[in-house]
Design an enzyme around this catalytic site. Structure first.
Site, PDB file in Angstrom:
ATOM      1  N   CYS B  86       0.833  -1.201   0.000  1.00 21.44           N
ATOM      2  CA  CYS B  86       0.000   0.000   0.000  1.00 21.44           C
ATOM      3  C   CYS B  86       0.878   1.266   0.000  1.00 21.44           C
ATOM      4  O   CYS B  86       1.536   1.548  -0.971  1.00 21.44           O
ATOM      5  CB  CYS B  86      -0.972  -0.055   1.178  1.00 21.44           C
ATOM      6  SG  CYS B  86      -2.336   1.112   1.007  1.00 21.44           S
ATOM      7  N   HIS B 202      -3.480  -5.602   1.307  1.00 23.13           N
ATOM      8  CA  HIS B 202      -2.816  -5.748   2.604  1.00 23.13           C
ATOM      9  C   HIS B 202      -2.806  -7.194   3.078  1.00 23.13           C
ATOM     10  O   HIS B 202      -3.688  -7.587   3.862  1.00 23.13           O
ATOM     11  CB  HIS B 202      -3.579  -4.930   3.661  1.00 23.13           C
ATOM     12  CG  HIS B 202      -3.342  -3.457   3.580  1.00 23.13           C
ATOM     13  ND1 HIS B 202      -2.294  -2.835   4.214  1.00 23.13           N
ATOM     14  CD2 HIS B 202      -4.028  -2.472   2.946  1.00 23.13           C
ATOM     15  CE1 HIS B 202      -2.340  -1.538   3.979  1.00 23.13           C
ATOM     16  NE2 HIS B 202      -3.378  -1.274   3.211  1.00 23.13           N
TER      17      HIS B 202
END
Lengths: 88, 233
Positions: B86, B202
């Site tokens: 991310c 994630h």
């Protein structure tokens, strides 16, 4: 000596924020076929480029290249502003 | 194995990464501050998610100049595995360790939800043995819209360097499966050598049964397997 750096998405890159703003302007009755959003950085430069507009432009360009703009998606313009008059 | 997790001001997934490595995998993980020059001999470097330096200017644009990033680049240069998740992915692109950039989501909103990604392309330390799998992993970002010029995209595709792609649950590509407008549905890529990987989803948020999904653990297990074969650096 003061400088101004304007950073915008490159012409070919879809500006989703600008598109949304253009639509909002349209809903207010304005005609805006395209809106491109940018950012303006006004920078107070150091004494090393005092009275040196060419040197100031080089410093501003260096700042834009190294940090303020991402060359993958953005383009930039630099202006040297005369501290006294505020004009380029 | 030793995992170094880089902590910038505003990183908020660093503890999650440390937890997965320590508690779930049973390996060694430690945080490394942004302002030091010592990675302390890791086998893997994780650049975690969050909002480094408040996402000021552009996501990752300021973090890339942190002292520790020169050490991360040197580690990557020696072939060490580096994974950016991310905001970590955004930092790696800003640092020039991965090509392209991550722009604002086309929908102009922050997206936080589970998404499916297909693992494909060449083998990397993070994806080894998982090619062809479809994993369900949460995404949580405002700037995940991957872009690069046509030439770069063609090179990434031609060299099998697109290693994660947003797909429907059945593995098929579709406009609806792409949450953020990313070019070619790209969710993750690797560098030329394959040792630096960046991805928007994630995996550290879905690596233990308590969280209802363990797909992310498979990526961490791949890192362990790669480390077991590759030895330490």
């Amino acid at each position: 000596m003061k400088g101004r750096i304007t950073v915008q998405l490159k012409a070919g890159v879809l500006d989703v924020e600008g598109t949304a703003i253009a639509r909002a302007l349209g809903s207010l009755g304005f005609t805006a076929s395209e809106v491109r959003v940018g950012r303006v950085f006004e920078v107070e430069l150091g004494p090393e480029v005092a009275n040196d507009p060419a040197g100031a432009a080089l410093v501003l360009t260096d700042m834009a290249r190294k940090l303020l703009a991402n060359p993958v998606m953005e383009r930039f313009e630099v202006e040297v502003l005369d501290g006294a008059s505020g004009a380029a | 194995m030793r995992f170094a997790v880089i902590s910038f001001p505003g990183s908020n997934c660093d503890d999650d990464c440390v937890r997965v490595v320590r508690e779930v995998l049973g390996h060694d993980a430690y945080k490394v501050r942004h302002d030091v020059h010592d990675l302390d001999r890791p086998d893997v470097v994780l650049v975690p998610g969050g909002f480094s330096f408040g996402d000021y200017l552009r996501c990752g644009a300021i973090a890339r100049f942190s002292p520790v990033m020169t050490d991360v680049a040197a580690f990557a240069g020696r072939g060490g595995p580096v994974v950016g998740i991310c905001n970590g992915f955004q930092i790696l692109t800003e640092a020039g360790l991965l090509p392209g950039a991550l722009r604002r989501n086309v929908c102009l909103s922050f997206i936080c939800e589970d998404r499916h990604v297909a693992v494909e392309g060449r083998s990397t330390p993070l994806t080894r043995g998982l090619s062809g799998e479809v994993l369900r992993i949460p995404i949580a970002h405002n700037e995940g819209n991957y872009c690069a010029d046509e030439e770069t995209l063609a090179r990434l595709e031609g060299d099998g360097r697109v290693v994660f792609r947003y797909v429907a649950p059945d593995g098929r590509r579709s406009p609806e499966a792409n949450p953020n407008g990313a070019a070619n549905d790209i969710a993750g890529i690797c560098n030329e050598r394959g040792n630096v990987v960046g991805l928007m989803p994630h995996p550290e948020r879905c690596a233990e049964p308590l969280l209802g999904n363990t797909d992310g653990r498979r990526l961490f297990d791949a890192l362990l397997a790669a480390g077991a074969d590759g030895g330490s650096r």
